[in-house]
Scaffold this motif. Structure first.
Motif, PDB file in Angstrom:
ATOM      1  N   PRO A  51      -7.708 -87.793 -11.938  1.00 21.23           N
ATOM      2  CA  PRO A  51      -8.940 -87.006 -11.879  1.00 21.23           C
ATOM      3  C   PRO A  51      -9.759 -87.292 -10.621  1.00 21.23           C
ATOM      4  CG  PRO A  51      -9.054 -88.713 -13.583  1.00 21.23           C
ATOM      5  CD  PRO A  51      -7.633 -88.662 -13.120  1.00 21.23           C
TER       6      PRO A  51
ATOM      7  N   ALA B 294      -4.699 -95.726 -19.165  1.00 20.23           N
ATOM      8  CA  ALA B 294      -6.049 -95.374 -19.601  1.00 20.23           C
ATOM      9  C   ALA B 294      -6.788 -96.637 -20.020  1.00 20.23           C
ATOM     10  CB  ALA B 294      -5.993 -94.380 -20.764  1.00 20.23           C
ATOM     11  N   ARG B 295      -8.003 -96.778 -19.555  1.00 19.36           N
ATOM     12  CA  ARG B 295      -8.795 -97.952 -19.905  1.00 19.36           C
ATOM     13  C   ARG B 295      -9.487 -97.716 -21.259  1.00 19.36           C
ATOM     14  NH1 ARG B 295     -10.995-102.307 -17.833  1.00 19.36           N
ATOM     15  NH2 ARG B 295     -10.073-101.964 -15.778  1.00 19.36           N
ATOM     16  N   ALA B 296      -9.315 -98.686 -22.163  1.00 14.37           N
ATOM     17  CA  ALA B 296      -9.966 -98.575 -23.468  1.00 14.37           C
ATOM     18  C   ALA B 296     -11.472 -98.712 -23.281  1.00 14.37           C
ATOM     19  CB  ALA B 296      -9.436 -99.662 -24.404  1.00 14.37           C
ATOM     20  N   TRP B 297     -12.219 -97.795 -23.947  1.00 20.44           N
ATOM     21  CA  TRP B 297     -13.683 -97.787 -23.779  1.00 20.44           C
ATOM     22  C   TRP B 297     -14.355 -97.785 -25.134  1.00 20.44           C
ATOM     23  CZ3 TRP B 297     -17.724 -93.918 -24.402  1.00 20.44           C
ATOM     24  CH2 TRP B 297     -18.933 -94.250 -23.746  1.00 20.44           C
TER      25      TRP B 297
ATOM     26  N   ALA C 200     -10.804-103.066 -25.658  1.00 21.75           N
ATOM     27  CA  ALA C 200     -12.018-102.567 -26.315  1.00 21.75           C
ATOM     28  C   ALA C 200     -11.707-101.906 -27.658  1.00 21.75           C
ATOM     29  CB  ALA C 200     -12.742-101.582 -25.396  1.00 21.75           C
TER      30      ALA C 200
ATOM     31  N   MET D 169     -10.921 -87.785 -19.248  1.00 20.65           N
ATOM     32  CA  MET D 169     -11.102 -87.950 -17.808  1.00 20.65           C
ATOM     33  C   MET D 169     -12.610 -88.016 -17.570  1.00 20.65           C
ATOM     34  SD  MET D 169      -8.035 -87.843 -16.567  1.00 20.65           S
ATOM     35  CE  MET D 169      -6.380 -87.429 -17.077  1.00 20.65           C
TER      36      MET D 169
ATOM     37  N   TRP E   5      -9.859 -92.685 -19.430  1.00 20.72           N
ATOM     38  CA  TRP E   5     -10.277 -93.543 -20.532  1.00 20.72           C
ATOM     39  C   TRP E   5      -9.494 -93.207 -21.794  1.00 20.72           C
ATOM     40  CZ3 TRP E   5     -16.398 -93.453 -20.730  1.00 20.72           C
ATOM     41  CH2 TRP E   5     -16.903 -93.997 -19.543  1.00 20.72           C
ATOM     42  N   VAL E   6      -9.369 -94.226 -22.669  1.00 23.84           N
ATOM     43  CA  VAL E   6      -8.968 -93.941 -24.043  1.00 23.84           C
ATOM     44  C   VAL E   6     -10.128 -94.404 -24.914  1.00 23.84           C
ATOM     45  CG1 VAL E   6      -7.529 -96.050 -23.998  1.00 23.84           C
ATOM     46  CG2 VAL E   6      -7.357 -94.471 -25.910  1.00 23.84           C
ATOM     47  N   CYS E   7     -10.646 -93.494 -25.749  1.00 24.22           N
ATOM     48  CA  CYS E   7     -11.824 -93.836 -26.545  1.00 24.22           C
ATOM     49  C   CYS E   7     -11.895 -92.922 -27.767  1.00 24.22           C
ATOM     50  CB  CYS E   7     -13.095 -93.704 -25.716  1.00 24.22           C
ATOM     51  SG  CYS E   7     -13.381 -92.048 -25.105  1.00 24.22           S
TER      52      CYS E   7
ATOM     53  N   LEU F 268     -18.114 -88.782 -26.480  1.00 21.35           N
ATOM     54  CA  LEU F 268     -17.226 -89.931 -26.376  1.00 21.35           C
ATOM     55  C   LEU F 268     -18.003 -91.113 -26.941  1.00 21.35           C
ATOM     56  CD1 LEU F 268     -15.728 -89.500 -22.780  1.00 21.35           C
ATOM     57  CD2 LEU F 268     -14.911 -88.570 -24.966  1.00 21.35           C
ATOM     58  N   ARG F 269     -17.379 -91.777 -27.946  1.00 26.06           N
ATOM     59  CA  ARG F 269     -18.110 -92.856 -28.635  1.00 26.06           C
ATOM     60  C   ARG F 269     -17.557 -94.200 -28.177  1.00 26.06           C
ATOM     61  NH1 ARG F 269     -17.828 -92.043 -34.689  1.00 26.06           N
ATOM     62  NH2 ARG F 269     -16.104 -93.512 -34.531  1.00 26.06           N
ATOM     63  N   PRO F 270     -18.414 -95.049 -27.593  1.00 26.10           N
ATOM     64  CA  PRO F 270     -17.931 -96.350 -27.121  1.00 26.10           C
ATOM     65  C   PRO F 270     -17.563 -97.246 -28.292  1.00 26.10           C
ATOM     66  CG  PRO F 270     -20.307 -96.218 -26.921  1.00 26.10           C
ATOM     67  CD  PRO F 270     -19.855 -94.863 -27.380  1.00 26.10           C
TER      68      PRO F 270
ATOM     69  N   ARG G 267     -22.986 -99.894 -25.546  1.00 31.44           N
ATOM     70  CA  ARG G 267     -23.001 -98.729 -24.654  1.00 31.44           C
ATOM     71  C   ARG G 267     -23.486 -97.488 -25.407  1.00 31.44           C
ATOM     72  NH1 ARG G 267     -17.612-100.293 -23.275  1.00 31.44           N
ATOM     73  NH2 ARG G 267     -17.579-101.675 -21.464  1.00 31.44           N
ATOM     74  N   GLU G 268     -23.956 -96.495 -24.651  1.00 30.48           N
ATOM     75  CA  GLU G 268     -24.436 -95.240 -25.222  1.00 30.48           C
ATOM     76  C   GLU G 268     -23.288 -94.227 -25.272  1.00 30.48           C
ATOM     77  OE1 GLU G 268     -27.623 -94.216 -26.293  1.00 30.48           O
ATOM     78  OE2 GLU G 268     -27.824 -96.406 -26.324  1.00 30.48           O
ATOM     79  N   PRO G 269     -23.238 -93.395 -26.314  1.00 30.84           N
ATOM     80  CA  PRO G 269     -22.239 -92.310 -26.313  1.00 30.84           C
ATOM     81  C   PRO G 269     -22.485 -91.358 -25.138  1.00 30.84           C
ATOM     82  CG  PRO G 269     -23.280 -92.547 -28.463  1.00 30.84           C
ATOM     83  CD  PRO G 269     -24.055 -93.408 -27.530  1.00 30.84           C
ATOM     84  N   LEU G 270     -21.406 -90.704 -24.694  1.00 28.95           N
ATOM     85  CA  LEU G 270     -21.503 -89.748 -23.575  1.00 28.95           C
ATOM     86  C   LEU G 270     -21.169 -88.344 -24.081  1.00 28.95           C
ATOM     87  CD1 LEU G 270     -19.586 -91.486 -20.636  1.00 28.95           C
ATOM     88  CD2 LEU G 270     -22.024 -90.968 -20.718  1.00 28.95           C
TER      89      LEU G 270
ATOM     90  N   GLU H 212     -14.081 -84.717 -19.467  1.00 30.24           N
ATOM     91  CA  GLU H 212     -13.156 -83.771 -20.098  1.00 30.24           C
ATOM     92  C   GLU H 212     -12.262 -84.509 -21.085  1.00 30.24           C
ATOM     93  OE1 GLU H 212     -10.268 -82.224 -17.233  1.00 30.24           O
ATOM     94  OE2 GLU H 212      -8.865 -82.151 -18.910  1.00 30.24           O
TER      95      GLU H 212
END
Ligand SMILES: [Mg+2]
Lengths: 420, 134
Positions: free
Chosen positions: A23, A417-420, B54, B83, B89-91, B102-104, B109-112, B121
């Motif tokens: 990306p 992919a980074r785990a978040w 995480a 993305m 990311w994987v979340c 997107l939930r941390p 952290r705050e959701p996005l 995306e």
């Protein structure tokens, strides 16, 4: 024959395949370079806007103003092939008859019930969502018109990626505005010849008397004219025609000056060409080897080519032997060779070959050894098993300094992919 | 002459024997094909490697191979590949107040909100997981 043909084409396909997994590349002007990191062979819309043209040698244009924002990648063909496979599968899942015309272009039989505009919109959306490739789609009563419609959809963003040229009135309006050189099958030289005769636009060409078109441009030109008039002459070919020849030719990553390296390179090319034959169950009865220097480097021009008829085979060892025999007669020390290649011709199906009276090889044993090698390479990765003659270090291999991971075909290289 | 040597035994499937005919000769099924099970030949399936721990509480460990499905619709509580500002990311994904977030994994952290204009995306939904070292 279908009443409506479509053509769906990936936008800047190689760039889009790179961007699908990276990306960070989506907002930067991006180009993909040819073998050896030489010339631009795919350009993102941003790179086109900066003036990078198809085929521009990167080392010559990189110092131009504005080029420092351009990001380049080496060409990653394993990735592009797999993304093409995904693209095709999505399309074939929604349209029953599809012709794979090139790595990123598929002709469609759009003789389908329902709202064609809605179907084409859905098709583009699904290819983007699933195969991650943005596309344009054009359609009309013939393949030549579909190709033109696709070209218009690509060049005019206001069309929203779709262009329907089924209406004769709409076609006439575009034909009057477009140069005949924009037509599929009309090359630059032909367009120039037509222009000198006062035939500048597609409308001028379509208005030519059919016999004049045939006299000027042979049957091929006459067929293009008929297709532009809406008379379909080119049916959908769902499968590629049988292979006529198998060629493996490469520019070297750096000039090759030593016999040992040249021998390895040509052996590797012969082995790769033999693999192509075996994948299709073919054998070759004719083999050509060539090599040459690159005068653009300031080196003196030197080239050589030799061909020979051979006992029909697809055996890597046999073809390497024949190729090296020809190469030995071509080899002149003292030159800096830039490119070499092996071409196999006179191809025929392996099955049904007449038994030679005095074969010099054991065909059963050869077939078994080759099948075992191909099976290992299919299960693991290409090149896992190969004849030793093709070299281990391969210092002559093409440069690919910025190769992206093979995200979808090698487990060690998949997307991270980074785990978040 | 057929021979079973030199190929690691790959050409004997339990069926064709030289002496006594195998009673199982008509019942050969072959080994289980995980590529088939995980649907890897379909155009929408992509393998993705996990970096970082995480999501350990969700059972997703560093080094795991996720099978991401680009055709599956997102659903509240699923794990997805996203993305985000040029990164991958994987979340977890959530549907709240009429939109996707997107939930941390961590409360720190705050959701996005998932908004294309902000360069965020959802790329695919995680459908399966492969762990090669247990
Ligand atoms: Mg294209």
């Amino acid at each position: 024959m279908p009443a409506t043909y479509g053509l769906i084409d990936g936008n800047s396909f190689y760039c889009s395949a790179e961007r699908a997994f990276a990306p960070g590349l989506r907002r930067v002007p991006l180009i993909v370079l040819s073998n050896n990191d030489g010339c631009a062979i795919a350009r993102s819309a941003e790179a086109k806007a900066l003036g990078v043209r198809m085929g521009d040698p990167w080392h010559l244009i990189r110092h131009r103003p504005g080029m420092d924002s351009v990001h380049w990648q080496s060409s990653n063909y394993p990735l592009y092939a797999d993304m093409s496979r995904r693209f095709y599968q999505v399309v074939a899942g929604m349209v029953p008859r599809v012709e794979p015309y090139s790595i990123d272009e598929f002709f469609l039989d759009l003789d389908l019930p329902g709202d064609l505009h809605a179907l084409c919109t859905a098709l583009r959306a699904e290819v983007l969502r699933v195969a991650k490739i943005p596309t344009c789609l054009g359609w009309g009563p013939t393949k030549t018109i579909a190709k033109l419609a696709n070209h218009l959809a690509k060049r005019h963003p206001e069309l929203g990626g779709l262009c329907d040229l089924r209406s004769p009135e709409l076609r006439a309006a575009w034909y009057a505005r477009l140069s005949v050189g924009e037509v599929w099958g009309i090359g630059g030289r032909t367009a120039e010849k037509l222009r000198r005769l006062g035939v500048g636009t597609i409308a001028d060409f379509v208005a030519l008397d059919a016999r004049d078109a045939r006299d000027l441009l042979t049957v091929v030109g006459a067929r293009v004219q008929l297709e532009l008039r809406g008379v379909s002459c080119l049916p959908l070919a769902m499968m590629a025609a049988p292979r006529q020849g198998a060629a493996v030719t490469r520019s070297f990553g750096r000039p090759v000056t030593r016999w040992a390296e040249m021998r390895e390179a040509v052996a590797a090319f012969a082995h790769r060409a033999a693999e192509k034959l075996r994948a299709e169950g073919l054998v070759a009865g004719h083999l050509t080897v060539f090599l040459h220097t690159n005068p653009h480097n300031g080196d003196p021009w030197h080239s050589g080519q030799r061909a020979a008829r051979i006992e029909p085979t697809a055996d890597s060892g046999a073809l390497i032997g024949e190729a090296l025999r020809l190469l030995r007669s071509l080899w002149q020390p003292g030159y800096r060779y830039a490119k070499a290649g092996v071409m196999l011709n006179d191809l025929r199906p392996e099955a049904g070959q007449p038994r030679m009276l005095f074969p010099t090889r054991d065909p059963v044993r050869s077939a078994r050894v080759m099948a075992a090698m191909d099976a290992v390479n299919a299960r693991h990765s290409a090149g896992t098993l190969r004849p030793l003659a093709t070299g281990l270090a391969r210092p002559w291999a093409a440069r690919a300094a910025r190769l992206s991971p093979r995200y979808t075909t090698r487990l060690e290289e998949i997307l991270v992919a980074r785990a978040w | 002459m057929a021979s079973n040597s030199g190929k690691g035994g790959a050409d004997y499937d339990g069926g064709r024997t030289t002496g006594f005919a195998s009673p199982a000769g008509d019942a050969i099924e072959g080994p289980i094909d995980l590529g088939e099970v995980l649907d890897l030949r379909r155009p929408h399936r992509y393998p993705v490697r996990v970096l970082g721990d995480a999501l350990r509480e969700r059972g997703i460990h560093p080094g795991d191979i996720l099978i991401a499905d680009a055709a599956a619709p997102p659903a509240d509580g699923r794990v997805c590949i996203a993305m985000v500002h040029g990164d991958v990311w994987v979340c977890q994904i959530a549907y709240k107040r009429g939109q996707w977030w997107l939930r941390p994994a961590s409360g720190a952290r705050e959701p996005l909100p998932v908004v294309a204009e902000d360069d965020i995306e959802v790329w695919a939904v995680v459908a399966a997981l492969v762990r090669t070292e247990v």
